[in-house]
Structure formats: structure tokens, C-alpha cells
Design an enzyme around this catalytic site. Structure first.
Site, short mmCIF file in Angstrom:
data_model
loop_
_atom_site.label_atom_id
_atom_site.label_comp_id
_atom_site.label_asym_id
_atom_site.label_seq_id
_atom_site.Cartn_x
_atom_site.Cartn_y
_atom_site.Cartn_z
N GLU A 31 33.81 -9.88 -52.18
CA GLU A 31 32.78 -9.27 -51.36
C GLU A 31 32.25 -10.36 -50.43
O GLU A 31 31.91 -11.44 -50.90
CB GLU A 31 31.65 -8.74 -52.25
CG GLU A 31 30.62 -8.02 -51.42
CD GLU A 31 29.44 -7.46 -52.21
OE1 GLU A 31 29.43 -7.57 -53.45
OE2 GLU A 31 28.54 -6.93 -51.54
N ARG A 257 36.59 -14.57 -67.12
CA ARG A 257 36.12 -15.30 -65.94
C ARG A 257 35.95 -16.76 -66.29
O ARG A 257 35.81 -17.14 -67.46
CB ARG A 257 34.84 -14.68 -65.37
CG ARG A 257 33.64 -14.68 -66.28
CD ARG A 257 32.45 -13.97 -65.63
NE ARG A 257 31.92 -14.69 -64.50
CZ ARG A 257 31.74 -14.17 -63.28
NH1 ARG A 257 32.08 -12.92 -63.03
NH2 ARG A 257 31.23 -14.89 -62.32
N LYS A 267 27.53 -16.37 -57.34
CA LYS A 267 27.14 -16.44 -55.93
C LYS A 267 25.63 -16.33 -55.76
O LYS A 267 25.05 -16.97 -54.90
CB LYS A 267 27.82 -15.32 -55.14
CG LYS A 267 29.19 -15.70 -54.64
CD LYS A 267 29.73 -14.64 -53.70
CE LYS A 267 30.53 -13.62 -54.45
NZ LYS A 267 31.19 -12.62 -53.61
P1 ATP Z 1 29.73 -13.69 -58.53
O1 ATP Z 1 29.65 -13.21 -59.95
O2 ATP Z 1 29.79 -15.15 -58.38
O3 ATP Z 1 28.71 -13.07 -57.63
P2 ATP Z 1 31.58 -11.73 -57.83
O4 ATP Z 1 32.42 -11.29 -58.95
O5 ATP Z 1 30.46 -10.83 -57.46
O6 ATP Z 1 31.14 -13.20 -58.05
P3 ATP Z 1 33.47 -11.06 -55.86
O7 ATP Z 1 33.46 -11.41 -54.44
O8 ATP Z 1 33.25 -9.66 -56.24
O9 ATP Z 1 32.42 -11.99 -56.53
O10 ATP Z 1 34.76 -11.62 -56.57
C1 ATP Z 1 36.06 -11.50 -56.06
C2 ATP Z 1 37.03 -11.63 -57.19
O11 ATP Z 1 36.87 -12.89 -57.84
C3 ATP Z 1 36.81 -10.56 -58.24
O12 ATP Z 1 38.06 -10.02 -58.58
C4 ATP Z 1 36.22 -11.30 -59.40
O13 ATP Z 1 36.61 -10.72 -60.61
C5 ATP Z 1 36.77 -12.70 -59.23
N1 ATP Z 1 35.85 -13.68 -59.80
C6 ATP Z 1 34.54 -13.86 -59.49
N2 ATP Z 1 33.99 -14.81 -60.26
C7 ATP Z 1 34.97 -15.26 -61.08
C8 ATP Z 1 35.04 -16.25 -62.11
N3 ATP Z 1 33.97 -16.97 -62.46
N4 ATP Z 1 36.21 -16.46 -62.73
C9 ATP Z 1 37.30 -15.75 -62.38
N5 ATP Z 1 37.31 -14.81 -61.43
C10 ATP Z 1 36.17 -14.56 -60.77
#
Ligand code: ATP
Ligand code: MG
Length: 552
Positions: A31, A257, A267
Site C-alpha cells: 500500500e 512476518r 509503517k
Molecule cells: P505495516 O504493517 O508495516 O504497516 P503493511 O503490511 O501494512 O505493513 P503493506 O504495504 O500492506 O504493508 O505490505 C505489503 C506486503 O508486505 C504485504 O504482502 C505484507 O504481508 C508484506 N509485509 C509487510 N510487513 C511485513 C513483515 N514485517 N514481514 C514480512 N512481510 C511483510
């Protein structure tokens, strides 16, 4: 070497072997509401890595269904980070917003099938009707609206007739489901917000769960790989795809994760650090963002290596920051040319070295790799050494320079301290030494032993630099666990040293060039501020794990 097994590789191998798929298509779906962090690197390496390994392809898809929080600057940084990590989406750049028209048509289809309805409960009422983990929810009084009424209301939602929150479109599934995600989840909400891609074309936007699986299907994704928190959403993912005439049927798989101690990988928290000016920006070299790690000097190959080593599983865990730092050390030990830099200079004068004389020593750029060549390093009467390499009254185990002691100036000469000159305030102004001309290159022909070897730069042949010593951003192993994470910042996470003395040639280093400054650690020319006439280096990592003894 065979890549270590992980369960996703196994699933893909089976699918290819059984003929379920002839080739695989994965996607990385960020996102655009912030910069990518090390956790995203894991997901990128996994999705793009599997596609590469199995000769398939990986899409970059911006999951842009929240116009209020998204920004084109985030889009640009995400693309740059994925490329820098060494991956390429080729032609396959997509946005959930590319599909808004199709997603809307799918929603209308669900309404026509009697599987979605417009609900007019307030947000507060919705919460009450939703039930709890232990109690079932209650059907919305709007659940039995006719198809015609729903179509009419949904059309008017799209036409902008209603304020935000007046109505939402919900799936009609099961308010008694033990899985809260199945209790008539929202599919569309009204948002009178401009979108970075679609402008003012829409005032209703699809929810993540609705957009995500359908986008996967529209792109013919075969393996939709996401983090474990989406496991509870999988029944909804499947439900949506099962109701609609989708062109392909992707499957969702979840993995753990990445969490790392002494930092945060969210984020939202990273944005708080930026907004509160705890750091200088998203790419501050202390940030665990990909752009921060890049600016700090972490090589992309080290990040890929780290992601491979931590592997994937189905149980959450916390990885030790030292593992990441060690991947960086290993990579830089092999790849970074050596150089000499004096962080806190002390002047050393060779009283028996002629004033006008100078000479050049040929030093290897890498102790184990002759292919990395040599360089000429100038030498003359006035030298800088590290202030901490001199003690006026040395303790027993101090083998470096002290009055009457002889040490080696690395690759140059053996020198003996004869005098210490002081400033009026009593601090040391300079140390006076004699050099032994018979020891050129640093070895004594008579075989006499010298314990200390110091790095040095010649005053006439050096340049000034600003050197920034970075360390971990948090003192707490799990920031935010026992206190507000903003109160757990490491006060020593940045020390700025000016007036450092570096080998002249380092001024010409390209931004992002990485070096081992002998005896000091690995350093990288700052990507933003290092330029001709203004040398700025960031410490990437120390030579050894200095946190191990503190925490171990
Ligand atoms: P955050 O939790 O930091 O806000 P998010 O999951 O909202 O991150 P996205 O932009 O939705 O951020 O993530 C894009 C992809 O990265 C998704 O498929 C998510 O599952 C993966 N992702 C995000 N954080 C992690 C992590 N800590 N480890 C592995 N994959 C991750
Ligand atoms: Mg997310």
C-alpha cells in the site's frame, strides 16, 4: 549450493509437478502509504525470488484503496527500493485502482445474486450488531433489502448523493460465523476523497479484502503469498472468489512476518518517528526502511542473503538484529576496499623526518583479494593518528603509542615516541616521535618485535571529512513492549564527528561507495550529502558485534 527448503517452494513444486499450474505468478502488493521496511524486503525477496527460481513472474501491484493516506512520493520510493534490492517487475506494474471499474461490476454482480446489500447502520450501531469473539452478531435491519433497492442505493452511493458513513455495501455471509471477518464484511465505503490515480472519478472505494483477492484473480496470480495475520481473512478471500465469475482462481498462502529486535517494523510507527522528527526522514540511516538501510551502507546482496537465511515458516518469531548486521559484515569484509581514516585526530610529528621530504607507500586495497588492486598513500613529517591510540601514562595492557614506546605505522615505519607537547590548558597538542628509516614498509630488519600497529594519514596528503557514527535506534530489545517506543530511543544512535582526516583519494569516492576504514568499521559515502569538496561518511557497522556483550 541448494537453496534451503521452505514450505512455499514445496507447494509450488507440487503444483508444477501435478500440472495444477504450468507456470507461477506471484505479486508484491504494497500500500503506498509509507516507505518500505526490512519486513517488506522479506516479502519482496520471497515473491520475486520464487518467481525467478521457478521461471515465473512477479507483479508489483500498488494496493491503493485508501486515497487519504497515499502519496505519489511513496509510490516512487517503493519502485526505487524494489529495483535497488535487485528485482524487476518488467511490464507488470499494476494498481488496484486500475480495476476500480471491474471491481464495481463485481460488486453489482454480488448484489444481483442477493449476496451483497447496502447497510445504513451507523458505525457505532455496526459495532453493536457485530457481536464479539464469544457472541454471535445480529443481522442488520437492512439485510433483507430487495435487490432493486440495493442496486438503486449502490448507484446513488457511486453518484455521490450521500455523505461519508451514510451507507456501506456489505457481503451477505453469516452474522453468526465464529470468524469475525465473515460477519457480513464491508465491501465498499463512501469516501469523498480524491485519488492519486483516479482523481475524482470515484467517491466509493473498495475495501482491501474485496479488492485484493479480485485483483489477484484479474492478474492470474497463482500463489498469493501474504503474512500470517491474513490467515483469518482467507475464508473471505475464498468466498469472494467463489461467488464471482473470475478469470483465474488464485490461492492464498501465509508465512511469518519478519520482526527484528531493537527496531520496529511497522509503517505506522516509522511514520511516527518521521513525523516527530526523532529521525531526519524516512531514509535516515538509523531507520529499518530499505532506503535507510541503503543510505547506511547495507549492500542489497546482504539484505537478500539475510532474507534467505531467516527462511519462511508458519510461526511468528523475532530475529536478532546481529544476524542482519553479520550478513552485512560478511558481505563487506569480502567486497569493501580498505582505507585509512582518523576519526579523532592527534598530530604526530616525526622530528627526524626531513621537512620537505615525502614518499608514497603502495598498500593493498584488500588483504585477501589481490584483484582489488593497490593504491599509493602519501607519507611525510606530520601524521595524524587516532587520539585513542596514544596514552601519556599507559596502563599495563596498552600496546599502542606511549612515551618511550615503539609502534608500527601500518605499512610505513616503526616510530618511537620521544616527547608530548601540551596546550596551555593541559590537553595534548601533539606527540613527537622519531622514525627508523631502516624499517620502511613496517618491518624491522633486526626482527625486533613491536606489538602495536596503528593506522594513520599524512597531514599533507589527507582530506577532511564529516563522519557519522550510527548505532541501533532503540535501547529496548522489543521497542514498545514495556513502554512507549518513543521513550526507548538510543541516545547514542548518532554521533557526528567533524574534522576527521581521511586518505585524500576518498574524497573522490562515489556516493554510496563502501569501505572498511581499518580498525574502525565499515563506512559508506553518504548518498545525499557526500560530494566533491565535502566528504561525508556513514558508519554502516562496526567490525565486531559490540552489542553481543551488552545483551548476551
Ligand atoms: P505495516 O504493517 O508495516 O504497516 P503493511 O503490511 O501494512 O505493513 P503493506 O504495504 O500492506 O504493508 O505490505 C505489503 C506486503 O508486505 C504485504 O504482502 C505484507 O504481508 C508484506 N509485509 C509487510 N510487513 C511485513 C513483515 N514485517 N514481514 C514480512 N512481510 C511483510
Ligand atoms: Mg497491509
Amino acid at each position: 549450493m541448494d537453496a534451503p527448503r521452505n514450505f512455499l517452494r514445496q507447494i509450488i513444486e507440487n503444483d508444477l509437478h501435478s500440472g495444477t499450474h504450468t507456470s507461477i505468478v506471484t505479486r508484491f502488493p504494497p500500500e503506498p502509504n509509507g516507505f518500505l521496511h526490512i519486513g517488506h524486503a522479506k516479502s519482496i525477496c520471497l515473491n520475486f525470488g520464487l518467481a525467478r527460481e521457478f521461471d515465473g513472474r512477479c507483479h508489483l501491484r500498488f494496493d491503493d484503496t485508501n486515497p487519504g493516506k497515499e502519496d505519489p512520493a511513496y509510490v516512487a520510493s517503493i519502485k526505487e527500493d524494489v529495483r535497488w534490492l535487485g528485482f524487476d517487475w518488467g511490464e507488470h506494474l499494476y494498481h488496484a485502482s486500475d480495476y476500480f471499474e471491474q471491481l464495481h461490476a463485481f460488486a453489482v454482480d454480488l448484489i444481483k445474486q442477493g449476496k451483497a446489500y447496502v447497510c445504513s447502520l451507523s458505525a457505532e450501531e455496526m459495532r453493536q450488531y457485530r457481536g464479539t469473539l464469544t457472541e454471535p452478531g445480529t443481522n442488520s435491519p437492512y439485510r433483507e433489502r430487495s435487490v432493486e433497492e440495493n442496486l438503486d442505493l449502490f448507484a446513488r452511493m457511486r453518484a455521490g448523493e450521500f455523505p461519508e458513513g451514510a451507507h456501506i455495501l456489505r457481503a451477505k455471509i453469516d452474522m453468526a460465523s465464529p470468524n469475525m471477518n465473515m460477519r457480513d464484511p464491508a465491501l465498499y465505503r463512501i469516501l469523498h476523497q480524491e485519488h492519486q490515480n483516479t482523481g475524482n472519478a470515484w467517491c466509493i472505494y473498495p475495501m482491501y479484502d474485496f479488492a485484493h483477492g479480485l485483483s489477484d484473480a484479474l492478474e492470474h496470480i497463482t500463489h498469493s503469498i501474504c503474512t500470517l495475520e491474513f490467515a483469518d481473512h482467507k475464508p473471505l478471500y475464498d468466498w469472494i472468489l467463489d461467488q464471482l465469475p473470475v478469470p483465474a482462481r488464485p490461492r492464498q498462502y501465509e508465512f511469518n512476518r519478519l520482526n527484528i529486535n531493537y527496531t520496529v517494523t511497522s509503517k505506522r510507527r516509522l511514520k511516527t518517528l518521521v513525523d516527530n522528527e526523532v529521525v531526519s526522514g524516512w531514509n535516515d540511516p538509523r531507520m529499518p526502511t530499505i532506503s535507510g538501510l541503503r543510505r547506511r551502507g547495507f549492500p542489497p546482496a546482504a539484505l537478500r542473503d539475510f532474507c534467505e537465511r531467516i527462511g519462511v515458516s508458519r510461526s511468528d518469531s523475532c530475529v536478532d538484529m546481529s544476524l542482519l548486521e553479520n550478513c552485512v559484515r560478511e558481505n563487506l569484509d569480502a567486497t569493501a576496499p580498505r582505507a585509512m581514516a582518523i576519526l579523532k585526530p592527534l598530530k604526530l610529528v616525526l622530528e627526524n623526518y626531513p621537512h620537505e621530504q615525502e614518499e608514497f607507500f603502495t598498500l593493498a586495497n584488500h588483504p585477501k583479494n589481490p584483484d582489488m588492486g593497490t593504491r599509493e598513500v602519501g607519507f611525510a613529517r606530520e601524521i595524524y593518528i587516532e587520539a585513542s591510540d596514544f596514552m601519556e601514562s599507559p596502563c599495563a595492557k596498552f600496546f599502542r603509542l606511549a612515551p618511550g614506546k615503539e609502534v608500527r605505522l601500518r605499512g610505513a615505519y616503526l616510530v618511537t615516541c620521544t616527547e608530548v607537547r601540551k596546550n596551555p590548558d593541559g590537553s595534548i597538542q601533539e606527540v613527537i616521535c622519531t622514525y627508523d628509516p631502516a624499517t620502511r614498509g613496517g618491518d624491522a630488519p633486526d626482527g625486533r618485535k613491536v606489538k602495536g600497529t596503528l593506522h594513520w594519514v599524512s597531514a599533507r596528503h589527507c582530506a577532511e571529512a564529516e563522519i557519522r557514527l550510527y548505532d541501533r535506534l532503540f535501547t529496548a530489545e522489543l521497542p514498545g513492549k514495556d513502554a512507549d517506543f518513543l521513550t526507548q530511543i538510543n541516545p547514542a544512535s548518532l554521533e557526528i564527528l567533524s574534522g576527521c582526516k581521511i586518505e585524500q583519494a576518498l574524497v573522490q569516492a562515489e556516493p554510496e561507495a563502501r569501505f572498511q576504514f581499518e580498525r574502525q568499521g565499515y563506512f559508506c559515502a553518504d548518498r545525499q550529502e557526500h560530494r566533491p569538496g565535502q566528504a561525508v561518511f556513514n558508519r554502516t557497522v562496526t567490525l565486531r558485534d559490540s552489542w553481543a556483550k551488552v545483551t548476551g
